[in-house]
Design an enzyme around this catalytic site. Structure first.
Site, PDB file in Angstrom:
ATOM      1  N   PHE A 122       0.820  -1.222   0.000  1.00  0.00           N
ATOM      2  CA  PHE A 122       0.000   0.000   0.000  1.00  0.00           C
ATOM      3  C   PHE A 122       0.847   1.262   0.000  1.00  0.00           C
ATOM      4  O   PHE A 122       0.345   2.336  -0.319  1.00  0.00           O
ATOM      5  CB  PHE A 122      -0.948  -0.003   1.213  1.00  0.00           C
ATOM      6  CG  PHE A 122      -0.333   0.540   2.472  1.00  0.00           C
ATOM      7  CD1 PHE A 122       0.522  -0.237   3.230  1.00  0.00           C
ATOM      8  CD2 PHE A 122      -0.589   1.840   2.874  1.00  0.00           C
ATOM      9  CE1 PHE A 122       1.105   0.262   4.385  1.00  0.00           C
ATOM     10  CE2 PHE A 122      -0.011   2.362   4.025  1.00  0.00           C
ATOM     11  CZ  PHE A 122       0.840   1.568   4.786  1.00  0.00           C
ATOM     12  N   LYS A 123       2.120   1.152   0.365  1.00  0.00           N
ATOM     13  CA  LYS A 123       2.974   2.349   0.417  1.00  0.00           C
ATOM     14  C   LYS A 123       3.080   3.035  -0.944  1.00  0.00           C
ATOM     15  O   LYS A 123       3.322   4.239  -1.010  1.00  0.00           O
ATOM     16  CB  LYS A 123       4.341   2.000   0.982  1.00  0.00           C
ATOM     17  CG  LYS A 123       4.256   1.624   2.459  1.00  0.00           C
ATOM     18  CD  LYS A 123       5.611   1.512   3.114  1.00  0.00           C
ATOM     19  CE  LYS A 123       5.491   1.352   4.623  1.00  0.00           C
ATOM     20  NZ  LYS A 123       4.934   0.036   5.030  1.00  0.00           N
ATOM     21  N   ASP A 124       2.862   2.274  -2.020  1.00  0.00           N
ATOM     22  CA  ASP A 124       2.860   2.897  -3.354  1.00  0.00           C
ATOM     23  C   ASP A 124       1.775   3.970  -3.482  1.00  0.00           C
ATOM     24  O   ASP A 124       1.939   4.923  -4.239  1.00  0.00           O
ATOM     25  CB  ASP A 124       2.596   1.840  -4.431  1.00  0.00           C
ATOM     26  CG  ASP A 124       3.757   0.864  -4.599  1.00  0.00           C
ATOM     27  OD1 ASP A 124       4.916   1.260  -4.408  1.00  0.00           O
ATOM     28  OD2 ASP A 124       3.480  -0.310  -4.937  1.00  0.00           O
ATOM     29  N   MET A 127       3.503   6.949  -2.016  1.00  0.00           N
ATOM     30  CA  MET A 127       4.857   7.224  -2.494  1.00  0.00           C
ATOM     31  C   MET A 127       4.869   7.624  -3.966  1.00  0.00           C
ATOM     32  O   MET A 127       5.648   8.482  -4.373  1.00  0.00           O
ATOM     33  CB  MET A 127       5.705   5.985  -2.262  1.00  0.00           C
ATOM     34  CG  MET A 127       7.155   6.265  -2.043  1.00  0.00           C
ATOM     35  SD  MET A 127       7.537   7.072  -0.476  1.00  0.00           S
ATOM     36  CE  MET A 127       7.934   5.686   0.555  1.00  0.00           C
TER      37      MET A 127
END
Ligand SMILES: *Cc1c(COP(=O)(O)O)cnc(C)c1O
Length: 481
Positions: A122-124, A127
């Protein structure tokens, strides 16, 4: 919109001033002076925008409530460039699906897919936007930035895939040699972009973090080589995450009088803090559920009011490693709101008390009860055995595989799901990133998206270094033309 520090510094800054920063000058975290409030008319409008124009248009609408120093058309273009089917795999960007579980009759549990971006975590979601915002702002200022980070897996790869090929940015990412999963290593080390530098340190994750801290504390070096970070305390990252709470809500409800709950696999409290911001804006969220693994710093707080930072020795290495934290770096933001934005008190707790005793206790404070009553927080914890069981149950009943972190979120969510309040579990990674545990649970390899076929065999670009601050500094100097 102006931003303030949770520790009371007098400065009030605008979005682009804090975009490239980490902590506020007094060590606090940035928050908006006040949360924009969504009226019921506006909520209806946002639902319409999402339904007719999609996620990128919704992102623009939500972000523009917090960002007033990027011209609207530019911000819109940045959102459109970021949230595409090509990057996030589906036209919905964050599709939801019903999961069969043994929740109470009438309780519907959904999985909200946040992990179909370039690095399958989920960091995409945040980011990828950050990469475009950084490039935009650095170009506007005619400036450069060297991002120095430490990663145990997900953050580093998300940062590298977001910053690769971006003008004005270089990434120097340290990671503990041999500690990431083979898939994670392959994801990072197969990047051949000239502005991406992988540094494997002969040590553990804490050694990498210590090196990053030591370099950043050398203020002269930091200024001269324009060192920055992209860790989860960055306000822009948190803000980008607010959007998918809206998108999840609109998909799980038909009209704006309905409420939903979210269950969030939590480590540094960044993800669930974005849910808190959405709720403070007026998104109809009943409960925000903080799910932890064996590293239960946050579960302990929400149960007892005691916030107790763990030492290295009592931080567990678990099979949901991206939640293995000793303290939760975004937690101060919530405590600031819980204590009615009393910055002097927050400073006393997080600066004085934590430094002196490693803990503070709000259990006897009447405000502590508000965490549940007014702010809607609940919590729970999950163990390795729970993860295996949950992965097995989901596979048996739905024929889909979930990753270990998502399993923690689901395990905690199921007993708390209420009839008539859709429960959305946030999927924080795909199972292929943590294949060993999936094999342990199911006796078979998780599915691999086609574009990742064979990545372990690609040429690798990584330098190996001893745990030495000077070695890392020398490497940075050498690669900054
Ligand atoms: C980073 C991460 C988390 C924890 O998120 P926080 O924002 O730190 O609470 C959970 N699961 C996965 C897969 C992650 O990469």
């Amino acid at each position: 919109m102006r931003y303030l520090s949770t520790r009371g510094h007098a400065d009030r800054k605008r979005f682009c001033e804090i975009l490239l920063e980490g902590l506020a000058p007094d060590g606090g975290l940035y928050l908006p002076e006040a949360y924009p409030q969504i009226s019921s008319t506006q909520l209806g409008h946002l639902r319409q925008v999402f339904k007719t124009q999609g996620y990128a248009a919704l992102a623009y609408e939500v972000l523009s409530l917090f960002i007033d120093d990027i011209p609207p058309l530019d911000l819109k273009a940045l959102c459109q460039k970021t949230y595409t089917e090509a990057i996030f795999g589906t036209p919905e960007i964050v599709p939801i699906k019903v999961l069969k579980t043994n929740a109470a009759p009438g309780a519907v549990v959904y999985l909200e897919a946040l992990s179909n971006g370039p690095t399958l975590a989920f960091k995409d979601m945040a980011m990828q936007l950050l990469g475009n915002l950084f490039e935009y702002e650095l170009t506007r200022r005619n400036a450069e930035l060297n991002i120095l980070g430490a990663t145990s897996g997900d953050t580093g790869s998300a940062a590298e895939y977001a910053m690769r090929g971006k003008k004005g940015v270089r990434v120097f990412m340290t990671s503990p040699e041999g500690r990431m999963s083979p898939f994670q290593q392959a994801q990072m080390f197969s990047l051949l972009d000239a502005n991406i530098h992988n540094i494997a340190i002969e040590g553990v994750f804490d050694d990498c973090q210590d090196i990053v801290k030591a370099v950043s504390n050398d203020l002269e070096f930091k200024r001269k080589y324009k060192i920055g970070t992209v860790n989860s305390i960055n306000w822009a990252r948190l803000l980008a995450q607010v959007v998918y709470y809206f998108a999840g809500y609109f998909q799980a409800t038909q009209h704006d009088a309905q409420k939903v709950s979210f269950s969030v696999p939590s480590g540094n409290f960044g993800n669930v803090c974005a849910g808190h911001v959405a709720r403070m804006m007026g998104l109809p969220i009943a409960q925000l559920i903080v799910a932890t693994n064996e590293n239960d710093v946050l579960d302990e707080f929400f149960r007892t009011g005691v916030y107790r930072v763990r030492g290295t020795a009592d931080t567990h290495e678990t099979s949901s490693p991206s939640m293995d934290i000793s303290k939760a770096s975004n937690f101060e933001r919530f405590v600031f709101d819980l204590l009615q934005r009393d910055a002097a008190r927050v400073k006393n707790l997080f600066h004085d008390q934590l430094n002196q005793t490693g803990r503070f206790d709000l259990g006897q404070d009447p405000l502590f009860a508000q965490a549940k009553i007014k702010f809607g927080f609940l919590s729970g914890k999950s163990t390795h055995a729970d993860r295996l069981q949950t992965i097995q149950n989901v596979f048996a009943e739905n024929h889909i595989m979930i990753d270990t972190h998502t399993a923690d979120g689901l395990k905690v969510a199921v007993p708390l799901a209420q009839p008539d309040v859709p429960m959305l579990v946030l999927e924080t990674a795909l199972p292929i990133k943590f294949a060993a545990t999936l094999v342990e649970a199911l006796g078979r390899e998780p599915d691999r998206p086609p574009k990742f076929e064979g990545i372990e065999a690609l040429p690798k670009r990584v330098v190996l270094m001893p745990k030495s601050v000077d070695a890392v500094k020398a490497y940075i100097v050498q690669h900054c033309d």
